[in-house]
Write a protein that holds these residues in place. Structure first.
Motif, PDB file in Angstrom:
ATOM      1  N   THR A  19      26.446  68.272  13.817  1.00 23.43           N
ATOM      2  CA  THR A  19      25.548  67.284  14.391  1.00 23.43           C
ATOM      3  C   THR A  19      24.117  67.549  13.942  1.00 23.43           C
ATOM      4  N   ARG A 333      31.734  56.497  17.652  1.00 27.37           N
ATOM      5  CA  ARG A 333      31.704  57.841  17.072  1.00 27.37           C
ATOM      6  C   ARG A 333      33.097  58.310  16.672  1.00 27.37           C
TER       7      ARG A 333
ATOM      8  N   GLU B  35      22.518  57.126   6.680  1.00 26.21           N
ATOM      9  CA  GLU B  35      23.607  56.891   7.625  1.00 26.21           C
ATOM     10  C   GLU B  35      24.284  58.210   8.015  1.00 26.21           C
ATOM     11  N   ASP B  36      24.268  59.131   7.102  1.00 28.17           N
ATOM     12  CA  ASP B  36      24.878  60.438   7.330  1.00 28.17           C
ATOM     13  C   ASP B  36      24.181  61.174   8.485  1.00 28.17           C
ATOM     14  N   VAL B  37      22.864  61.065   8.532  1.00 32.24           N
ATOM     15  CA  VAL B  37      22.088  61.713   9.607  1.00 32.24           C
ATOM     16  C   VAL B  37      22.283  60.954  10.912  1.00 32.24           C
ATOM     17  N   LEU B  38      22.153  59.649  10.854  1.00 31.24           N
ATOM     18  CA  LEU B  38      22.190  58.842  12.084  1.00 31.24           C
ATOM     19  C   LEU B  38      23.536  58.925  12.792  1.00 31.24           C
ATOM     20  N   THR B  39      24.613  59.020  12.019  1.00 33.28           N
ATOM     21  CA  THR B  39      25.948  59.037  12.644  1.00 33.28           C
ATOM     22  C   THR B  39      26.569  60.442  12.608  1.00 33.28           C
ATOM     23  N   SER B  40      25.730  61.465  12.629  1.00 33.95           N
ATOM     24  CA  SER B  40      26.265  62.831  12.525  1.00 33.95           C
ATOM     25  C   SER B  40      26.679  63.406  13.875  1.00 33.95           C
ATOM     26  N   SER B  41      26.394  62.700  14.968  1.00 36.68           N
ATOM     27  CA  SER B  41      26.695  63.242  16.300  1.00 36.68           C
ATOM     28  C   SER B  41      28.197  63.476  16.471  1.00 36.68           C
ATOM     29  N   ARG B  42      28.541  64.650  17.020  1.00 35.56           N
ATOM     30  CA  ARG B  42      29.946  64.971  17.309  1.00 35.56           C
ATOM     31  C   ARG B  42      30.062  65.412  18.754  1.00 35.56           C
ATOM     32  N   GLU B  43      31.132  65.034  19.410  1.00 36.81           N
ATOM     33  CA  GLU B  43      31.275  65.438  20.807  1.00 36.81           C
ATOM     34  C   GLU B  43      31.706  66.898  20.887  1.00 36.81           C
TER      35      GLU B  43
END
Lengths: 478, 56
Positions: A19, A333, B35-43
């Motif tokens: 992340t 996500r 887009e790689d940065v913006l959608t990098s969130s992981r749970e």
């Protein structure tokens, strides 16, 4: 890897899975309370009184307490599961980890629909309240409610877009004022401060249960209004500093607050307003607490409850935007929806695309759909979600028995709360069927169609390995 | 024109301003970051970190 603190300003939201920009962990238990109670409290100000119309004042009290048991079970189950599955998406994420993808997709949609419809209903209500204020201040023309409905949605979307801390601090302040207004009305009208105006005995005489026990059953549908939305606390899971502590604390404090607020609301309103007037939420008492304040004869109380009604409406819409966007974001996500929705704003650290995407949908429903249909769709989506919860907790305890993973909270008497919740959901489905059978069947049909779409068309795009990121042991039996 | 008519216009204007802010900022962010940065969130990042701490 073990040396840094994920909650620090330097690292928060960024961890070993790659992340780079994550949601901001800044919330505490008070924000969780404000999110849960804020969404619900509008139900005390208006809506619950339809239960009186269905079965009389006593039926509304029975519905209030039975629905209270239902939601206490919801709060306890949610507190255990979500303090363990501490991620945005709430029940959607729980379903994904515990039941499976198809259940998760459905639960995600229940959440988004329930909250977006409720947001639209709140915006309609806010527009109506402002038109009442205009009339009260001597305006004689026909006020156009549309700019106010749109302003509520746009302002709250902007607030949500700019950051979760300001959004939920705003909710904390306005929810606390709305709750204090109920307490003040109770103290002022019950005789504790000054003279009391309660007339329970006289008003109830001969109208104890006007439609018998079937009226009690029918009133269960609107009994949900007292608490509908408390389960929304789970959506803050990825943004609280300490999920294991803040989520159970905020959620359980929230349901206790609502049990007090609901009982006081019933006591205040049923002791002042005749049941025929109180039970007619369209042509009679639209906002019963406000109407009770008007009968008290105190201008200070009228203004306090007027602001309380407006603040409760805004707090609910605000919390709904927060929750619907987190559910939509989490589904994006995981690629259950296009991954584009899974973006986080690099400066404000909010799911900004999900927030923006849901604005026009809320506007369409707020400006183009009748209020009762919007509310019914919201309630039915919520009810489907509650029905999933008992199955969820039973599977959770079975797959990961006590001691196998660290839980932030362990709810007592399992499986009794799950069985009680399932039973009460069954009763409420029947009650809803009595009044809104067509909508219930139509909505279940809708969810069946989208489930087929997900199974046959969408699931191929889901990155099946990447969606399970919790560092849990394998479930028992697998 | 009465006061409430002006308030109506103010509500339209404010709505447009909030909407404009959202759209302008959205387009600005989307064109500035990959887009790689913006959608990098992981749970599950916090949980993974806790596990790492326990192992450490």
């Amino acid at each position: 890897m073990a040396d840094f603190d994920i909650t620090s300003g330097e690292r928060d939201g960024m961890g070993p899975h790659g992340t780079k920009v994550g949601l901001l962990r800044v919330l505490g238990p008070a924000h969780v309370w404000a999110l849960g109670v804020g969404i619900v409290l509008v139900g005390e100000y208006m809506g619950w009184n339809f239960a009186v119309g269905k079965g009389g004042a006593y039926a509304a009290l029975i519905a209030c307490w039975f629905a209270g048991i239902l939601y206490t079970c919801v709060a306890m189950i949610d507190s255990e599961v979500t303090s363990t599955v501490a991620a945005a998406g709430g029940q959607y994420t729980q379903a994904k980890h515990i039941v499976g993808p198809l259940m998760a997709f459905n639960v995600g949609l229940y959440l988004v629909f329930a909250y977006t419809m409720l947001e639209a209903a709140n915006a309609i209500t806010a527009g109506y309240l402002i038109s009442v204020v205009a009339t009260m201040t001597g305006y004689t023309g026909e006020l156009d409610q549309r700019p106010f409905i749109i302003l509520v949605i746009m302002f709250l979307a902007w607030l949500n877009y700019r950051g979760v801390l300001a959004t939920l601090t705003f909710n904390l302040v306005i929810t606390a004022i709305a709750f204090a207004a109920i307490i003040m009305l109770f103290l002022s009208t019950s005789g504790i401060l000054g003279g009391g105006i309660m007339q329970h005995a006289a008003l109830f005489e001969g109208h104890e249960l006007p439609y018998g026990w079937i009226g009690v059953l029918a009133s269960m549908h609107f009994g949900l209004w007292y608490y509908l939305g408390i389960e929304g606390t789970t959506q803050a899971a990825e943004e609280v500093r300490s999920p294991a502590r803040a989520l159970p604390f905020g959620t359980l404090a929230g349901i206790m607050t609502l049990l007090i607020a609901a009982t006081l609301t019933w006591y205040i309103c049923s002791g002042v307003l005749p049941w025929e007037f109180l039970g007619d939420g369209v042509n009679g008492s639209v906002a019963p607490l406000f109407d009770t304040a008007r009968l008290s004869g105190s201008n200070a109380l009228i203004w306090f409850l007027g602001f309380g009604t407006l603040f409760a409406t805004l707090a609910s819409a605000n919390g709904c935007i927060n929750d619907a966007s987190r559910a939509w974001f989490a589904m994006g996500r995981d690629k259950y929806l296009p991954a584009w929705f899974g973006a986080v704003h690099p400066k404000y650290r909010t799911p900004y695309r999900a927030i923006i995407f849901l604005v026009p949908i809320a506007l369409i429903f707020a400006l183009g759909a009748p209020l009762d249909q919007v509310i019914t769709f919201s309630i039915l989506s919520g009810l489907l979600e509650y029905t999933f919860m008992p199955l969820n907790i039973i599977l959770f305890r079975k797959k990961w028995p006590m001691g196998s993973i660290k839980r932030g909270y362990e709810h007592p008497f399992h499986p009794l709360p799950a069985i009680v919740l399932l039973t009460l959901c069954g009763i409420t489905f029947f009650a809803v069927f009595l009044g809104y059978g067509t909508q219930l069947v139509a909505m279940i049909g809708f969810y069946i169609v989208v489930s087929l779409w997900f199974h046959f068309r969408r699931y191929r795009y889901v990155d099946r390995g990447a969606q399970f990121t919790m560092p849990w042991p394998k479930p028992q039996g697998y | 024109m009465e006061t409430w008519n002006y308030i109506e216009y103010a509500a339209w204007g404010l709505s447009a301003l909030f909407g404009l802010f959202l759209v302008v900022d959205w387009l600005k962010i989307d064109s500035t970051y990959s887009e790689d940065v913006l959608t990098s969130s992981r749970e599950g990042e916090l949980e993974a970190m806790t596990e790492e701490s326990h192992k450490g």
